[in-house]
Design a protein around this motif. Structure first.
Motif, PDB file in Angstrom:
ATOM      1  N   GLU A  85      37.015  54.553  38.699  1.00 47.46           N
ATOM      2  CA  GLU A  85      37.169  55.881  38.498  1.00 47.46           C
ATOM      3  C   GLU A  85      36.449  56.829  39.174  1.00 47.46           C
ATOM      4  N   CYS A  86      35.475  56.095  39.957  1.00 48.58           N
ATOM      5  CA  CYS A  86      34.585  57.008  40.946  1.00 48.58           C
ATOM      6  C   CYS A  86      35.310  57.468  42.184  1.00 48.58           C
ATOM      7  N   HIS A  87      35.533  56.416  43.024  1.00 52.69           N
ATOM      8  CA  HIS A  87      35.841  56.791  44.462  1.00 52.69           C
ATOM      9  C   HIS A  87      36.472  55.564  44.868  1.00 52.69           C
ATOM     10  N   GLU A  88      37.319  55.807  45.788  1.00 53.82           N
ATOM     11  CA  GLU A  88      38.220  54.468  46.234  1.00 53.82           C
ATOM     12  C   GLU A  88      37.383  54.108  47.732  1.00 53.82           C
ATOM     13  N   TYR A  89      37.192  52.727  47.652  1.00 53.38           N
ATOM     14  CA  TYR A  89      36.281  52.138  48.609  1.00 53.38           C
ATOM     15  C   TYR A  89      37.260  50.926  49.159  1.00 53.38           C
ATOM     16  N   GLU A  90      36.960  50.609  50.541  1.00 56.01           N
ATOM     17  CA  GLU A  90      37.412  49.651  51.292  1.00 56.01           C
ATOM     18  C   GLU A  90      36.877  48.325  50.734  1.00 56.01           C
ATOM     19  N   GLY A  91      37.664  47.203  50.865  1.00 50.66           N
ATOM     20  CA  GLY A  91      37.435  45.954  50.132  1.00 50.66           C
ATOM     21  C   GLY A  91      36.850  45.881  48.912  1.00 50.66           C
ATOM     22  N   GLU A  92      37.319  46.500  47.781  1.00 52.64           N
ATOM     23  CA  GLU A  92      36.651  46.505  46.353  1.00 52.64           C
ATOM     24  C   GLU A  92      36.696  45.187  45.841  1.00 52.64           C
ATOM     25  N   ARG A  93      35.429  44.832  45.187  1.00 57.58           N
ATOM     26  CA  ARG A  93      35.576  43.525  44.738  1.00 57.58           C
ATOM     27  C   ARG A  93      35.693  43.586  43.274  1.00 57.58           C
ATOM     28  N   VAL A  94      36.957  43.412  42.886  1.00 55.31           N
ATOM     29  CA  VAL A  94      37.388  43.738  41.397  1.00 55.31           C
ATOM     30  C   VAL A  94      38.313  42.707  41.145  1.00 55.31           C
ATOM     31  N   LEU A  95      38.580  42.160  39.849  1.00 55.16           N
ATOM     32  CA  LEU A  95      39.485  41.403  39.307  1.00 55.16           C
ATOM     33  C   LEU A  95      40.777  42.294  38.889  1.00 55.16           C
ATOM     34  N   THR A  96      41.915  41.638  39.137  1.00 51.62           N
ATOM     35  CA  THR A  96      43.153  42.265  38.752  1.00 51.62           C
ATOM     36  C   THR A  96      43.204  42.251  37.151  1.00 51.62           C
ATOM     37  N   GLN A  97      44.070  43.045  36.571  1.00 53.49           N
ATOM     38  CA  GLN A  97      44.083  42.797  35.125  1.00 53.49           C
ATOM     39  C   GLN A  97      44.709  41.482  34.787  1.00 53.49           C
ATOM     40  N   ALA A  98      45.507  41.022  35.517  1.00 53.37           N
ATOM     41  CA  ALA A  98      46.165  39.438  35.155  1.00 53.37           C
ATOM     42  C   ALA A  98      44.986  38.611  35.146  1.00 53.37           C
ATOM     43  N   GLN A  99      44.173  38.641  36.398  1.00 55.37           N
ATOM     44  CA  GLN A  99      42.850  37.647  36.504  1.00 55.37           C
ATOM     45  C   GLN A  99      41.968  37.993  35.055  1.00 55.37           C
ATOM     46  N   ILE A 100      41.887  39.240  34.543  1.00 56.15           N
ATOM     47  CA  ILE A 100      40.951  39.587  33.410  1.00 56.15           C
ATOM     48  C   ILE A 100      41.553  38.818  32.262  1.00 56.15           C
ATOM     49  N   GLU A 101      43.011  39.009  32.063  1.00 54.67           N
ATOM     50  CA  GLU A 101      43.784  38.508  30.724  1.00 54.67           C
ATOM     51  C   GLU A 101      43.567  36.861  30.759  1.00 54.67           C
ATOM     52  N   ARG A 102      43.726  36.522  32.162  1.00 54.84           N
ATOM     53  CA  ARG A 102      43.580  34.871  32.076  1.00 54.84           C
ATOM     54  C   ARG A 102      42.090  34.511  31.608  1.00 54.84           C
ATOM     55  N   PHE A 103      40.938  35.123  32.298  1.00 56.41           N
ATOM     56  CA  PHE A 103      39.684  34.660  31.914  1.00 56.41           C
ATOM     57  C   PHE A 103      39.502  34.981  30.383  1.00 56.41           C
ATOM     58  N   SER A 104      40.281  35.729  29.736  1.00 58.90           N
ATOM     59  CA  SER A 104      40.084  36.146  28.275  1.00 58.90           C
ATOM     60  C   SER A 104      40.793  35.018  27.471  1.00 58.90           C
ATOM     61  N   GLU A 105      41.894  34.717  28.033  1.00 56.33           N
ATOM     62  CA  GLU A 105      42.591  33.353  27.069  1.00 56.33           C
ATOM     63  C   GLU A 105      41.822  32.210  27.477  1.00 56.33           C
ATOM     64  N   TRP A 106      41.244  32.010  28.673  1.00 51.67           N
ATOM     65  CA  TRP A 106      40.594  30.693  28.626  1.00 51.67           C
ATOM     66  C   TRP A 106      39.022  30.855  28.017  1.00 51.67           C
ATOM     67  N   VAL A 107      38.644  31.795  27.498  1.00 50.18           N
ATOM     68  CA  VAL A 107      37.279  31.744  26.776  1.00 50.18           C
ATOM     69  C   VAL A 107      38.046  31.845  25.311  1.00 50.18           C
ATOM     70  N   ASP A 108      38.930  32.305  24.911  1.00 46.86           N
ATOM     71  CA  ASP A 108      39.453  32.501  23.615  1.00 46.86           C
ATOM     72  C   ASP A 108      39.912  30.960  23.152  1.00 46.86           C
ATOM     73  N   ASN A 109      40.339  30.162  24.095  1.00 46.97           N
ATOM     74  CA  ASN A 109      40.916  28.714  23.830  1.00 46.97           C
ATOM     75  C   ASN A 109      39.743  27.920  24.112  1.00 46.97           C
TER      76      ASN A 109
END
Length: 361
Positions: free
Chosen positions: A1-25
């Motif tokens: 929400e600050c500024h758009e940068y080249e090659g941003e190192r971020v996870l997609t929402q789907a990746q975040i949800e998959r990690f959450s599911e793995w931890v919950d399991n």
């Protein structure tokens, strides 16, 4: 929400949800027969010139006492040269960071005299890459032409942009060695570049914006310090990249631009600082400051008991921390790489007013 940068190192929402599911399991082990995933990494540049620091140097450090040392490199150019790609590779676990500078040609003799003057390869340096007693800033600010900090990738400039090196400039590698990185070992840090002799459209320059007035109380969990930097030029100040630097107590860094109409704009926000995860942030479309506009740099530190570094296997007690050269000291820096239209360098023995059209003699 600050500024758009080249090659941003971020996870997609789907990746975040998959990690959450793995931890919950219960974080169950996957299918080992599938093998390991390839770890992503930044490829080395195909360098035209590669040079290492002189052989035979081992840092001299002790607990809480770091070392800064500058090493002249066996690299020079007789003609004006432009660097389009750079990469620095650390050669020792004790390397905290590396900066490469092209000094003014007039400093060549001082560098030669200073090299080894104390009986050790190179010469001591902190804060700048100049030899001791060299009247350093008589020749202006040094030109930074390379860097490494943990996490930083090779620097590849867009087409039409490059760093400039004056003919016969001495090239110096400044290395900060940390006393917290184990037993000293010989360093072999190296510098790699791609060059051209064709003048670019834009010249890149990197300068540090420093918040030096740091006094972090012992035990403070949220100590912040801010400094404002105004564009005093009569032209826009165009920023091509930003890179933050703090040490082990760093908590966050925020960079805010105040426009001439009073509105504020976020330029960089690192809410969870990690010394081992530093990088250069390249804004999409660049960032421009008009004359009179300012950029505020804020660094926040956690000097609580739970956030102290571990030295010799034990977590140290909190103490007042100020600006300093050691890993256990702190810094607040924002390295800004700016762009200016290419103009030919002044000819040898040019008048001081060369290039200033309104200068009348």
């Amino acid at each position: 929400e600050c500024h758009e940068y080249e090659g941003e190192r971020v996870l997609t929402q789907a990746q975040i949800e998959r990690f959450s599911e793995w931890v919950d399991n219960g974080k169950e082990m996957g299918d080992a027969s599938l093998g390991e995933s390839d770890a992503p990494f930044a490829a080395d540049i195909e360098a035209m010139y590669s040079v290492s620091m002189p052989e035979g140097f081992t840092p001299i450090t002790s607990v809480g006492v770091d070392q800064y040392r500058c090493f002249p490199l066996d690299l020079s150019f007789e003609e004006e040269t432009f660097i389009t790609q750079t990469q620095v590779k650390p050669g020792s676990a004790q390397v905290h960071h590396v900066l490469i500078y092209a000094l003014d040609p007039e400093m060549a003799n001082a560098v030669e005299v200073g090299n080894g003057a104390d009986g050790i390869i190179g010469y001591p340096c902190f804060g700048d890459p100049f030899p001791p007693n060299s009247n350093s800033y008589d020749y202006g600010f040094p030109t930074q032409i390379g860097a490494w900090v943990p996490g930083l990738e090779p620097n590849i400039f867009p087409e039409g942009t490059a760093l400039r090196i004056k003919p016969n400039s001495p090239i110096v590698m400044q290395v900060h060695y940390s006393a917290l990185a184990g037993e000293p070992m010989e360093d072999s840090s190296s510098y790699h570049i791609v060059t051209t002799d064709t003048p670019p459209e834009l010249i890149a320059s990197t300068r540090p914006l420093a918040v030096r007035d740091l006094n972090i109380p012992a035990g403070a969990e949220d100590a912040s310090f801010t400094e404002s930097f105004t564009n005093y030029y009569e032209r826009p100040f165009v920023i091509a990249s930003l890179a933050a630097h703090m040490h082990l107590l760093g908590k966050s860094q925020d960079v805010v631009i105040t426009r001439n109409d009073g509105t504020e704009e976020c330029a960089l926000s690192i809410p969870d600082w990690d010394f081992s995860w530093q990088q250069s942030y390249i804004p999409v479309g660049n960032i421009s400051l008009e004359p009179g506009e300012k950029i505020d740099v804020t660094c926040t530190y956690d000097n609580s008991a739970d956030n102290q570094p571990i030295v010799d296997g034990e977590r140290i007690e909190p103490s007042v921390v100020t600006w300093g050269d050691g890993t256990l000291d702190e810094m607040c820096l924002l390295y800004a790489t700016t762009l200016d239209p290419y103009r030919p360098s002044p000819p040898v023995n040019a008048e001081d007013c060369y290039g200033v059209e309104e200068c009348i003699t």
